[in-house]
Design an enzyme around this catalytic site. Structure first.
Site, PDB file in Angstrom:
ATOM      1  N   GLU A 184       0.857  -1.186   0.000  1.00 50.82           N
ATOM      2  CA  GLU A 184       0.000   0.000   0.000  1.00 50.82           C
ATOM      3  C   GLU A 184       0.894   1.237   0.000  1.00 50.82           C
ATOM      4  O   GLU A 184       1.794   1.368   0.830  1.00 50.82           O
ATOM      5  CB  GLU A 184      -0.916  -0.019   1.240  1.00 50.82           C
ATOM      6  CG  GLU A 184      -1.877   1.150   1.258  1.00 50.82           C
ATOM      7  CD  GLU A 184      -3.156   0.876   2.046  1.00 50.82           C
ATOM      8  OE1 GLU A 184      -3.423  -0.269   2.441  1.00 50.82           O
ATOM      9  OE2 GLU A 184      -3.905   1.851   2.257  1.00 50.82           O
ATOM     10  N   ARG A 185       0.654   2.102  -0.956  1.00 48.98           N
ATOM     11  CA  ARG A 185       1.463   3.327  -1.141  1.00 48.98           C
ATOM     12  C   ARG A 185       2.933   2.991  -1.395  1.00 48.98           C
ATOM     13  O   ARG A 185       3.817   3.753  -0.996  1.00 48.98           O
ATOM     14  CB  ARG A 185       1.333   4.277   0.047  1.00 48.98           C
ATOM     15  CG  ARG A 185      -0.093   4.542   0.493  1.00 48.98           C
ATOM     16  CD  ARG A 185      -0.986   4.972  -0.632  1.00 48.98           C
ATOM     17  NE  ARG A 185      -2.385   5.121  -0.194  1.00 48.98           N
ATOM     18  CZ  ARG A 185      -3.356   5.433  -1.027  1.00 48.98           C
ATOM     19  NH1 ARG A 185      -3.122   5.608  -2.321  1.00 48.98           N
ATOM     20  NH2 ARG A 185      -4.584   5.576  -0.589  1.00 48.98           N
ATOM     21  N   ASN A 227      -3.448  -1.744   7.603  1.00 49.81           N
ATOM     22  CA  ASN A 227      -4.726  -2.287   7.134  1.00 49.81           C
ATOM     23  C   ASN A 227      -4.519  -3.802   7.123  1.00 49.81           C
ATOM     24  O   ASN A 227      -4.057  -4.378   6.150  1.00 49.81           O
ATOM     25  CB  ASN A 227      -5.076  -1.753   5.743  1.00 49.81           C
ATOM     26  CG  ASN A 227      -5.450  -0.276   5.805  1.00 49.81           C
ATOM     27  OD1 ASN A 227      -5.979   0.205   6.800  1.00 49.81           O
ATOM     28  ND2 ASN A 227      -5.164   0.456   4.735  1.00 49.81           N
ATOM     29  N   LYS A 304      -4.087  -0.351  13.931  1.00 51.00           N
ATOM     30  CA  LYS A 304      -4.943   0.690  13.375  1.00 51.00           C
ATOM     31  C   LYS A 304      -6.372   0.231  13.640  1.00 51.00           C
ATOM     32  O   LYS A 304      -6.805  -0.795  13.117  1.00 51.00           O
ATOM     33  CB  LYS A 304      -4.683   0.821  11.869  1.00 51.00           C
ATOM     34  CG  LYS A 304      -5.651   1.723  11.106  1.00 51.00           C
ATOM     35  CD  LYS A 304      -5.247   1.852   9.628  1.00 51.00           C
ATOM     36  CE  LYS A 304      -6.203   2.715   8.839  1.00 51.00           C
ATOM     37  NZ  LYS A 304      -5.786   2.882   7.424  1.00 51.00           N
ATOM     38  N   GLU A 308     -10.650   4.419   8.939  1.00 54.02           N
ATOM     39  CA  GLU A 308     -10.783   4.044   7.529  1.00 54.02           C
ATOM     40  C   GLU A 308     -11.303   2.618   7.365  1.00 54.02           C
ATOM     41  O   GLU A 308     -10.780   1.829   6.587  1.00 54.02           O
ATOM     42  CB  GLU A 308      -9.441   4.218   6.802  1.00 54.02           C
ATOM     43  CG  GLU A 308      -8.959   5.663   6.836  1.00 54.02           C
ATOM     44  CD  GLU A 308      -7.717   5.929   5.999  1.00 54.02           C
ATOM     45  OE1 GLU A 308      -6.874   5.026   5.884  1.00 54.02           O
ATOM     46  OE2 GLU A 308      -7.610   7.041   5.457  1.00 54.02           O
ATOM     47  N   ARG A 352     -11.887  17.599  10.138  1.00 55.02           N
ATOM     48  CA  ARG A 352     -11.057  16.408  10.340  1.00 55.02           C
ATOM     49  C   ARG A 352      -9.808  16.703  11.167  1.00 55.02           C
ATOM     50  O   ARG A 352      -9.335  15.848  11.920  1.00 55.02           O
ATOM     51  CB  ARG A 352     -10.677  15.850   8.960  1.00 55.02           C
ATOM     52  CG  ARG A 352      -9.668  14.730   9.024  1.00 55.02           C
ATOM     53  CD  ARG A 352      -9.483  14.107   7.651  1.00 55.02           C
ATOM     54  NE  ARG A 352      -8.308  13.247   7.636  1.00 55.02           N
ATOM     55  CZ  ARG A 352      -7.824  12.669   6.555  1.00 55.02           C
ATOM     56  NH1 ARG A 352      -8.403  12.851   5.375  1.00 55.02           N
ATOM     57  NH2 ARG A 352      -6.752  11.914   6.614  1.00 55.02           N
ATOM     58  N   ASP A 381      -2.693  14.212   7.262  1.00 51.61           N
ATOM     59  CA  ASP A 381      -2.181  12.961   6.689  1.00 51.61           C
ATOM     60  C   ASP A 381      -0.945  13.169   5.817  1.00 51.61           C
ATOM     61  O   ASP A 381      -1.061  13.143   4.580  1.00 51.61           O
ATOM     62  CB  ASP A 381      -3.292  12.306   5.860  1.00 51.61           C
ATOM     63  CG  ASP A 381      -2.937  10.902   5.425  1.00 51.61           C
ATOM     64  OD1 ASP A 381      -1.881  10.417   5.855  1.00 51.61           O
ATOM     65  OD2 ASP A 381      -3.706  10.307   4.661  1.00 51.61           O
ATOM     66  N   GLU A 409       3.846   9.097  -0.634  1.00 49.53           N
ATOM     67  CA  GLU A 409       2.460   9.088  -1.099  1.00 49.53           C
ATOM     68  C   GLU A 409       2.016  10.472  -1.576  1.00 49.53           C
ATOM     69  O   GLU A 409       1.371  10.601  -2.616  1.00 49.53           O
ATOM     70  CB  GLU A 409       1.553   8.608   0.040  1.00 49.53           C
ATOM     71  CG  GLU A 409       0.076   8.633  -0.295  1.00 49.53           C
ATOM     72  CD  GLU A 409      -0.798   8.113   0.848  1.00 49.53           C
ATOM     73  OE1 GLU A 409      -0.272   7.740   1.913  1.00 49.53           O
ATOM     74  OE2 GLU A 409      -2.032   8.072   0.659  1.00 49.53           O
ATOM     75  N   TRP A 559     -13.249  13.619   2.183  1.00 48.68           N
ATOM     76  CA  TRP A 559     -12.433  12.921   1.202  1.00 48.68           C
ATOM     77  C   TRP A 559     -12.227  13.785  -0.040  1.00 48.68           C
ATOM     78  O   TRP A 559     -11.520  13.392  -0.954  1.00 48.68           O
ATOM     79  CB  TRP A 559     -13.086  11.580   0.814  1.00 48.68           C
ATOM     80  CG  TRP A 559     -12.879  10.508   1.848  1.00 48.68           C
ATOM     81  CD1 TRP A 559     -11.945  10.523   2.856  1.00 48.68           C
ATOM     82  CD2 TRP A 559     -13.587   9.278   1.985  1.00 48.68           C
ATOM     83  NE1 TRP A 559     -12.040   9.373   3.602  1.00 48.68           N
ATOM     84  CE2 TRP A 559     -13.035   8.590   3.101  1.00 48.68           C
ATOM     85  CE3 TRP A 559     -14.642   8.675   1.280  1.00 48.68           C
ATOM     86  CZ2 TRP A 559     -13.499   7.334   3.519  1.00 48.68           C
ATOM     87  CZ3 TRP A 559     -15.092   7.432   1.696  1.00 48.68           C
ATOM     88  CH2 TRP A 559     -14.531   6.769   2.808  1.00 48.68           C
TER      89      TRP A 559
END
Ligand code: GCW
Length: 716
Positions: A184-185, A227, A304, A308, A352, A381, A409, A559
């Site tokens: 991821e990323r 994740n 986590k 998300e 946020r 982020d 990212e 988002w």
């Protein structure tokens, strides 16, 4: 005769060129022969023989590293000895293993911790010696790598007095690597963990990974994505994890895993994952026991939760503390720790920015002592620039870990040259004022402000199976910088860049200073061509590649880029003052006072905290709109300057890496122009003001930029 000579020459030249090629695999541990004859001669004299008693798995690794390094740098392996018979004896050992060091009784050893080391020049038995000592074998390993760094960067080693200990206890990489080897990323190929072939096949990369990490003081690695997938906790996978742990152990690196909160349901057959349920608690205790049976020095879990879409304690109306403490109880018997992430934001909220603070500060003091809360550097982020997360100033009863993102990212992903040390240092040096002036983020993280011994810094890894590990030759520098700063956040960006360049490319002083100049300006350049003056989060959805400030189609407001910049006919920026979301109130007044007035707030944070009119007068005297144009154009100009500077360095760099960087800079310039043009054309639909005519005008329309699609952009 002539022809023959000629052929030999051609052969030699081509050989020389081939030897000079470098695929980047060796990172900063190249150990190429020292070209400067005087330095090489001096070192050979100063390193006549090696007295290195003791043996352990770690010591064997140290010996192997020394052999490789000496053979490379000086042309021959070190000559072992049992006695100090000559000037130029290198003595390595703990007082327990090397009697001669015990006789020296260096008081410096009292000044270091268990991972620290000392390097001293001393007269022993009438001979001039260099001593590398420590309390533990791991300290010896770190001291040796430090010494090799001195040699690789060609420092004077004739009178050394180095006393060094890490300032942070857990210095970690976080891999966002999935079990199917996607990352991821990730922009550097697939995961280096070949789960399918483990545990029986040990890729040489695992060893070189451990060497590289140990050389910069990294002592822990979280192997799996936050994740998380519960499968990693199954018996079949745990033996694979144990195989990696066995490789890393001699290098002082502990293995950590991400724990999926719902694992008791998914692989345990339970009906619930409620952290207060006795069966759930028992399941985790048993799982932890199973892990420690296989991996006695297992580090712990990174989690986590309720973020998300990840499961977590709130699914059962429990708090983050309830969740974290369940794991903490299970791990405490074995000295394992819980790294609980604070990256949370819900769909409900107005801002946020405020949410992690709102969720976690009420829980301050409720976490068990082996829990550390892992906080991203900024409140949103990993944006190109963020003010420090307000949590750093607001949780005095909870140890806080820093999470930085090495994988880029939001920093140009795989193609932009961005040296992150200045970004890391900006955050470390920010003052939270938690306990008055000087309560910098660094002093929160190192535990000194609130007296915590549990301390950690994590970098989200940028490593993949690309031949050079990180894809962009300069991305290696961010991995390097994370390790060096986690050891000592007081090191300057300059020192880190220079020593990395010397070891990775060349000791040529002209090259180092020019390339350092490139690195030093790279982060600010990116901020300017992507998100100047405090803009943030205006990239494409999903893959996050490229500019999409117009983005407004996703179900959740937070988002969408328009939520973050709030451009309208009146102006641009997010009002986080008392007349807006009042996120500023999450900081101590000394901090919020710095930022709460749009006339005095630093330009770099202006649009983070204020919605200001297009005509707002900036410090420079320009209007906001003209300043925005100026910043975007300056950003592009800076990358062009970097590109031009790199092009002058061809003769100092091997052809392979020179060309790679050159091609990547060409992409970076193109993409910087794209970011600038797309963003300004879009914001212009609100400002209705011209891009000053002195600038080269965008050659494409906003519609063109809006039409671009990248369905296969990597890392998603
Ligand atoms: O930056 C965002 C990323 C997600 C990531 C998340 C997180 C691992 O876009 O890919 O998920 O942060 O940090 O959890």
């Amino acid at each position: 005769m002539f022809i023959k000579k000629h052929l030999v020459l051609i052969f030699m030249l081509s050989f020389a060129h081939a030897a000079f090629a470098d695929d980047g695999y060796r990172l900063w541990l190249r150990y190429d022969k020292i070209q400067d004859k005087n330095t090489a001669a001096l070192y050979t004299k100063q390193l006549q023989q090696l007295l290195f008693p003791g043996s352990s798995a770690t010591i064997e690794k140290v010996k192997a590293e020394l052999t490789e390094a000496f053979t490379g740098l000086l042309g021959k392996p070190p000559v072992g000895t049992k006695q100090v018979t000559a000037n130029g004896t290198l003595i390595i050992g703990t007082p327990a293993t090397a009697k001669i060091i015990a006789t020296l009784q260096p008081t410096e050893l009292n000044q270091i911790n268990d991972e620290g080391f000392v390097i001293l020049t001393a007269i022993l038995q009438g001979k001039t010696c260099t001593v590398i000592s420590a309390k533990t074998d791991i300290g010896i390993l770190y001291g040796t790598f430090h010494f090799l760094r001195l040699l690789q960067t060609q420092q004077n080693i004739s009178t050394l007095h180095i006393v060094s200990s890490p300032k942070i206890k857990f210095r970690l990489l976080n891999h966002w690597d999935n079990l199917n080897r996607t990352v991821e990323r990730g922009y550097a190929g697939i995961s280096i963990w070949d789960w399918h072939k483990l545990p029986d096949y040990i890729d040489k990369r695992y060893i070189d990974y451990a060497r590289a990490n140990a050389s910069i003081g990294i002592n822990g690695t979280v192997l799996t994505n936050v994740n998380a997938n519960a499968t990693i906790l199954s018996p079949q996978y745990l033996v694979k994890v144990a195989a990696l742990a066995n490789v890393f152990r001699p290098y002082g690196i502990k293995v950590f895993l991400t724990a999926r909160f719902s694992a008791p349901i998914e692989i345990g057959g339970l009906k619930t994952a409620d952290p207060l349920d006795a069966a759930v608690q028992a399941w985790w205790k048993q799982k932890v026991k199973e892990i420690y049976t296989l991996i006695p020095d297992f580090g712990g879990f990174l989690i986590k939760a309720n973020s998300e879409g990840q499961p977590g304690p709130q699914d059962y109306h429990r708090t983050h503390a309830d969740g974290a403490n369940m794991f903490a109880d299970a791990l405490a018997t074995y000295n394992g720790i819980v790294l609980w992430r604070a990256f949370v934001y819900s769909s409900q909220s107005g801002d946020r920015f405020k949410q992690a603070y709102e969720e976690f500060t009420p829980l301050d003091g409720q976490f068990k002592s082996n829990v550390i809360l892992q906080v991203k550097n900024g409140p949103i982020d990993f944006q190109p620039r963020e003010p420090f997360s307000p949590l750093f100033g607001a949780m005095p009863k909870t140890p806080l870990a820093m999470e930085f993102q090495l994988t880029q990212e939001y920093l140009g992903q795989g193609t932009h040259l961005v040296f992150e040390a200045p970004l890391f240092k900006e955050v470390f040096n920010a003052d939270t004022y938690q306990k008055g002036k000087g309560s910098t983020v660094a002093k929160i993280i190192d535990g000194s402000t609130n007296n915590f011994s549990l301390t950690a810094i994590a970098g989200v890894s940028n490593i993949g199976n690309d031949i050079n590990w990180c894809s962009h030759p300069f991305a290696q520098a961010n991995w390097y910088a994370l390790g060096r700063l986690a050891w000592d956040y007081d090191l300057s960006s300059k020192q880190i860049a220079e020593e990395w360049l010397q070891q990775t490319f060349s000791n040529n002083a002209f090259f180092v200073s020019a390339a350092y100049n490139i690195m030093l300006h790279s982060h600010e350049a990116l901020v300017n061509y992507m998100t100047p003056l405090g803009l943030a989060h205006i990239m494409y959805n999903g893959h996050h590649y490229g500019p999409m400030p117009w983005g407004n189609t996703l179900g959740r407001p937070d988002w969408n880029p328009v939520y973050y910049h709030k451009a309208d006919s009146a102006g641009i920026g997010f009002n986080r003052t008392a007349t807006g979301s009042n996120a500023l109130a999450e900081y101590k007044t000394e901090v919020s006072d710095l930022w709460s007035d749009s006339n005095t707030c630093a330009d770099k944070y202006l649009l983070w905290f204020h919605h200001v009119s297009w005509n707002h007068t900036m410090r420079s005297g320009k209007t906001l709109w003209n300043e925005l144009c100026y910043k975007y154009y300056t950003g592009v100009d800076s990358v062009i300057a970097i590109q031009q500077q790199w092009n002058t360095l061809e003769k100092f760099v091997d052809a392979e890496r020179f060309n790679q960087v050159q091609q990547l800079l060409n992409i970076q310039v193109k993409e910087a122009v794209w970011w600038r043009n797309a963003s300004l054309l879009y914001f212009q639909t609100f400002s209705k003001m011209p891009i000053p005519s002195k600038y080269e005008q965008p050659d494409k329309t906003l519609e063109y930029y809006k039409s671009l699609r990248f369905p296969f952009a990597p890392g998603n």
